[in-house]
Design an enzyme around this catalytic site. Sequence first.
Site, PDB file in Angstrom:
ATOM      1  N   GLY A  54       6.937  29.767  -7.998  1.00 59.39           N
ATOM      2  CA  GLY A  54       6.967  30.578  -6.463  1.00 59.39           C
ATOM      3  C   GLY A  54       8.550  30.271  -6.105  1.00 59.39           C
ATOM      4  N   GLU A 102      10.072  33.114  -7.641  1.00 58.56           N
ATOM      5  CA  GLU A 102       9.571  34.435  -6.874  1.00 58.56           C
ATOM      6  C   GLU A 102      10.043  34.635  -5.524  1.00 58.56           C
ATOM      7  OE1 GLU A 102       5.402  32.945  -7.951  1.00 58.56           O
ATOM      8  OE2 GLU A 102       4.934  35.321  -8.398  1.00 58.56           O
ATOM      9  N   ALA A 109       5.255  26.540  -5.980  1.00 56.20           N
ATOM     10  CA  ALA A 109       4.197  26.358  -5.128  1.00 56.20           C
ATOM     11  C   ALA A 109       4.081  24.919  -4.941  1.00 56.20           C
ATOM     12  CB  ALA A 109       3.079  27.249  -5.467  1.00 56.20           C
ATOM     13  N   GLU A 114       3.827  29.237 -14.615  1.00 57.46           N
ATOM     14  CA  GLU A 114       2.526  29.142 -14.261  1.00 57.46           C
ATOM     15  C   GLU A 114       1.654  29.337 -15.482  1.00 57.46           C
ATOM     16  OE1 GLU A 114       4.753  30.703 -12.732  1.00 57.46           O
ATOM     17  OE2 GLU A 114       4.616  30.982 -10.528  1.00 57.46           O
TER      18      GLU A 114
HETATM   19  C1  TC6 Z   1       3.559  28.312  -8.403  1.00 60.77           C
HETATM   20  O1  TC6 Z   1       4.544  28.238  -8.094  1.00 60.77           O
HETATM   21  C2  TC6 Z   1       2.471  29.369  -8.461  1.00 60.77           C
HETATM   22  C3  TC6 Z   1       2.862  30.262  -7.300  1.00 60.77           C
HETATM   23  C4  TC6 Z   1       1.771  31.335  -7.219  1.00 60.77           C
HETATM   24  C5  TC6 Z   1       1.947  31.608  -5.779  1.00 60.77           C
HETATM   25  C6  TC6 Z   1       0.752  32.065  -4.939  1.00 60.77           C
HETATM   26  N1  TC6 Z   1       3.905  20.890  -6.747  1.00 60.77           N
HETATM   27  O2  TC6 Z   1       7.847  16.282 -13.164  1.00 60.77           O
HETATM   28  P1  TC6 Z   1       8.565  15.193 -12.270  1.00 60.77           P
HETATM   29  C7  TC6 Z   1       6.038  16.247  -8.166  1.00 60.77           C
HETATM   30  S1  TC6 Z   1       2.820  27.133  -9.772  1.00 60.77           S
HETATM   31  C8  TC6 Z   1       3.809  19.618  -6.159  1.00 60.77           C
HETATM   32  O3  TC6 Z   1       8.345  13.927 -12.793  1.00 60.77           O
HETATM   33  P2  TC6 Z   1      11.276  16.125 -13.528  1.00 60.77           P
HETATM   34  C9  TC6 Z   1       5.509  15.746  -9.563  1.00 60.77           C
HETATM   35  O4  TC6 Z   1       4.290  15.559  -9.279  1.00 60.77           O
HETATM   36  C10 TC6 Z   1       3.909  25.770  -9.973  1.00 60.77           C
HETATM   37  N2  TC6 Z   1       4.207  18.289  -6.681  1.00 60.77           N
HETATM   38  O5  TC6 Z   1      10.183  15.400 -12.273  1.00 60.77           O
HETATM   39  C11 TC6 Z   1       6.007  14.212  -9.369  1.00 60.77           C
HETATM   40  O6  TC6 Z   1       5.564  13.412  -8.175  1.00 60.77           O
HETATM   41  P3  TC6 Z   1       5.326  11.714  -8.340  1.00 60.77           P
HETATM   42  C12 TC6 Z   1       5.199  26.546 -10.662  1.00 60.77           C
HETATM   43  C13 TC6 Z   1       5.120  18.351  -7.636  1.00 60.77           C
HETATM   44  O7  TC6 Z   1      12.621  15.966 -12.717  1.00 60.77           O
HETATM   45  C14 TC6 Z   1       7.601  14.744  -8.565  1.00 60.77           C
HETATM   46  O8  TC6 Z   1       7.379  15.988  -8.152  1.00 60.77           O
HETATM   47  N3  TC6 Z   1       6.102  25.296 -11.028  1.00 60.77           N
HETATM   48  C15 TC6 Z   1       5.413  20.041  -7.972  1.00 60.77           C
HETATM   49  O9  TC6 Z   1      11.122  15.337 -14.677  1.00 60.77           O
HETATM   50  C16 TC6 Z   1       8.651  14.765  -9.578  1.00 60.77           C
HETATM   51  O10 TC6 Z   1       8.304  15.615 -10.735  1.00 60.77           O
HETATM   52  C17 TC6 Z   1       5.954  24.514 -11.863  1.00 60.77           C
HETATM   53  O11 TC6 Z   1       4.977  24.576 -12.543  1.00 60.77           O
HETATM   54  C18 TC6 Z   1       4.983  21.037  -7.570  1.00 60.77           C
HETATM   55  N4  TC6 Z   1       5.183  22.430  -7.967  1.00 60.77           N
HETATM   56  O12 TC6 Z   1      10.959  17.418 -13.510  1.00 60.77           O
HETATM   57  C19 TC6 Z   1       7.039  23.240 -11.961  1.00 60.77           C
HETATM   58  N5  TC6 Z   1       6.370  19.819  -9.230  1.00 60.77           N
HETATM   59  O13 TC6 Z   1       6.882  11.386  -8.450  1.00 60.77           O
HETATM   60  C20 TC6 Z   1       6.278  22.068 -12.003  1.00 60.77           C
HETATM   61  C21 TC6 Z   1       6.712  18.667  -9.324  1.00 60.77           C
HETATM   62  O14 TC6 Z   1       4.768  11.326  -7.091  1.00 60.77           O
HETATM   63  N6  TC6 Z   1       7.116  20.741 -11.925  1.00 60.77           N
HETATM   64  N7  TC6 Z   1       5.892  17.915  -8.424  1.00 60.77           N
HETATM   65  O15 TC6 Z   1       4.894  11.624  -9.667  1.00 60.77           O
HETATM   66  C22 TC6 Z   1       8.035  20.593 -12.963  1.00 60.77           C
HETATM   67  O16 TC6 Z   1       7.843  21.431 -13.940  1.00 60.77           O
HETATM   68  C23 TC6 Z   1       8.814  19.436 -12.932  1.00 60.77           C
HETATM   69  O17 TC6 Z   1       8.215  18.606 -11.878  1.00 60.77           O
HETATM   70  C24 TC6 Z   1      10.308  19.721 -12.609  1.00 60.77           C
HETATM   71  C25 TC6 Z   1      11.057  18.491 -12.328  1.00 60.77           C
HETATM   72  C26 TC6 Z   1      11.022  20.543 -13.943  1.00 60.77           C
HETATM   73  C27 TC6 Z   1      10.501  20.313 -11.321  1.00 60.77           C
END
Ligand code: TC6
Length: 692
Positions: free
Chosen positions: A104, A107, A65, A127
């Site tokens: 998400g 999902e 998400a 999450e």
């Molecule tokens: C969910 O899905 C809940 C669902 C319920 C549904 C109702 N959203 O980490 P990096 C940005 S909860 C917005 O440096 P990497 C991040 O801030 C979500 N932005 O890259 C950064 O921005 P910046 C579950 C996001 O290659 C840029 O992307 N998912 C999101 O080292 C690059 O990120 C997670 O928890 C996001 N979801 O790692 C996954 N994700 O460049 C969270 C990233 O402006 N993400 N950004 O600073 C990660 O774990 C890592 O970002 C990665 C990539 C493994 C995808």
Amino acid sequence: MTEINSVTTLTQDGDVAIVTLNSPPVNALSANVRDGLFEGFKQAIASDAKAVVLICDGRTFIAGADITEFGGASKGASLFDVQNMMEGSPKPVIAAIHGTALGGGLEVALCAHYRVAVPSARLGLPEVNLGLLPGAGGTQRLPRIAGVEKALEMMTSGRHAPAKEALEMGLVDELAPEGQLKEAAVAFARKVVAENKPLVKVRDNNSKLEAAKGHPEIFENFRKANARKFRGFLAPEYNIRCIEAAVNSPSFDEGLNVERKLFMELMTGSQSAAQRYYFFAERQAQKIPDVPDDTPTRAINKVGILGAGTMGGGIAMNFANAGIPVTIVELKQDALDRGLATIRKNYERSRGAKPEETEKRMSLLTGSLDMDDFKDCDLVIEAVFERMDIKKDVFTKLDAICKPGAILATNTSALNIDEIASVTKRPEDVIGLHFFSPANVMKLLEVIRADHTAKDVIATSMKLAKKIGKIAVLAGVCPGFIGNRILAQRQREAQKLVFEGAMPWDVDRVLYDFGFPMGPFAMSDLAGLDIGWVKEKSKGETIRDVLCEMDRRGQKTGAGYYDYDENRNAKPSPVTEKIINDFIVKSGRNPRKVSDEEILERCIYPMINEGVKILEEGKAIRPSDIDVVWVNGYGWPVYRGGPMFYGDLVGGPAKVLEKMKAFQATMGDDFKPAALLEQLAAEGKKFADFKR
Ligand code: TC6
């Protein structure tokens, strides 16, 4: 090709429709993405295609998400609309996964009928790390596809499973050759169409739940086995309850209702707010306003470390782990041998250690007794005794030996780096790299910018930190930098509290219950009370002096502030209690009952105030950097965000000021409010509003 919207296209390859998402950086499920998916699938299903492939452009499949949208008004198609459209498709839907399918994103993929992934892809429901649970059916679908035990482990750890493991657990149906995902997914789709089998939805597949039915002990045992890890966190328990609901609910939809309710509870609570804040705080810390991302960096192909003690050895391991050769220099052969032997032992003892890996890493380490061997190093880090005269001597020598452009770094935890740099002819190449002990384990690295440190030296250090798996935070030169400077406030109050009548175990219990892994006195016992204590100079003036004189030097001697049994379990000590009470009586005071509330407030509020001073002096760029230091380096519970986030949680600058003033009135200037605290309070601002 049909352009569905700015982030989605629909194409057709023969009889297979392809919905392609392209929403950098990580294809997160923003309103625009959801709209694109909804409309894209609608048109694909209505077309003459026989199957639909969902694939993403860029570095990754959908990574979750869009966290930035959490808490805002919902716009566009809901995720459930998208999922229902995919799952209810009369044509087979195949998710083609590269990079990461997370939260998400996974999902969504679980609403496809099949999943194809390249071997480098990783899949997970992380999450829990945001204080949440997968609220789009993930808690109900993952146990159905991967089984209850896998789901418990993956959802409570947030681990990203590699595609091969996902294949074994049934989460992925086929691996595609690297670089040929689209072709493989289309070929897979054609195979499925040719087989003409009935489409199975994950939600309808209950077979893997059967094994857990009537076995509540599976969940109880899992809770017990992980109690320590989950302590204080709400989200792991809520994830477990959802999986229980998947097993025990009469229908998928009823399980989904439980998921929805628990998700909303977490989403509106303070723990998830803290953890989501922290996710961005860590990424924000990498951004330095006057050192933009495109600042050139220096190549670091060889590193020198001066000192093979605990710190030097730990630091060296980080570089060897990243494949960077290291020259370690010591004064004497036996110290060098001991240092290298300790590193080897640490490698051999590490979990899952393979002998060939140990050898590979050890082969990157070269020991020497001659500082001249630093001459071809691109970075030298000194980890010698913390005394200014020694540091100056070292830097004078490094300046003479090291090649032009080499970065000269000090691992000092408190000394003035400007003064250290002043003995060199190249202060622009000098920087502080403050590792935390054990340096091969602790994630935090304070990068200390001195007056003359060049921007490319800062950029190089921040990038290198990432390469060796550290989370770097930039700080300015001041005693104790960010972390230890704030710690000193807590330590001072902890010591004062025991002189007023609180016992060490009272202080420790309050801080432990707050969420720290251990209180300051238990920590001293673990580290050894005699660190920095000199027998000949001891005059019995402090509790520590008396304890050390009695050979109560901490866990290693079986007693310190606490008494320890043979398994190192701590018990409050009547001996310590008597020593403390004698001290209080000698000082002419009466011990008083100190409440838990006072212990917490006296330890925590001065820390927040010190954080504000650090900001006021420009020694940290932003409040969230302070939080990153404390969560990563000092065990501040991430579900409380860090000291500055917590300050806002308990009422912001106005509240912290009120408390500091009240303590100042009765206890003096240890509680003097920072000028900036007064200012923020007067302006009605939050700490998070502070910008320089
Ligand atoms: C969910 O899905 C809940 C669902 C319920 C549904 C109702 N959203 O980490 P990096 C940005 S909860 C917005 O440096 P990497 C991040 O801030 C979500 N932005 O890259 C950064 O921005 P910046 C579950 C996001 O290659 C840029 O992307 N998912 C999101 O080292 C690059 O990120 C997670 O928890 C996001 N979801 O790692 C996954 N994700 O460049 C969270 C990233 O402006 N993400 N950004 O600073 C990660 O774990 C890592 O970002 C990665 C990539 C493994 C995808």
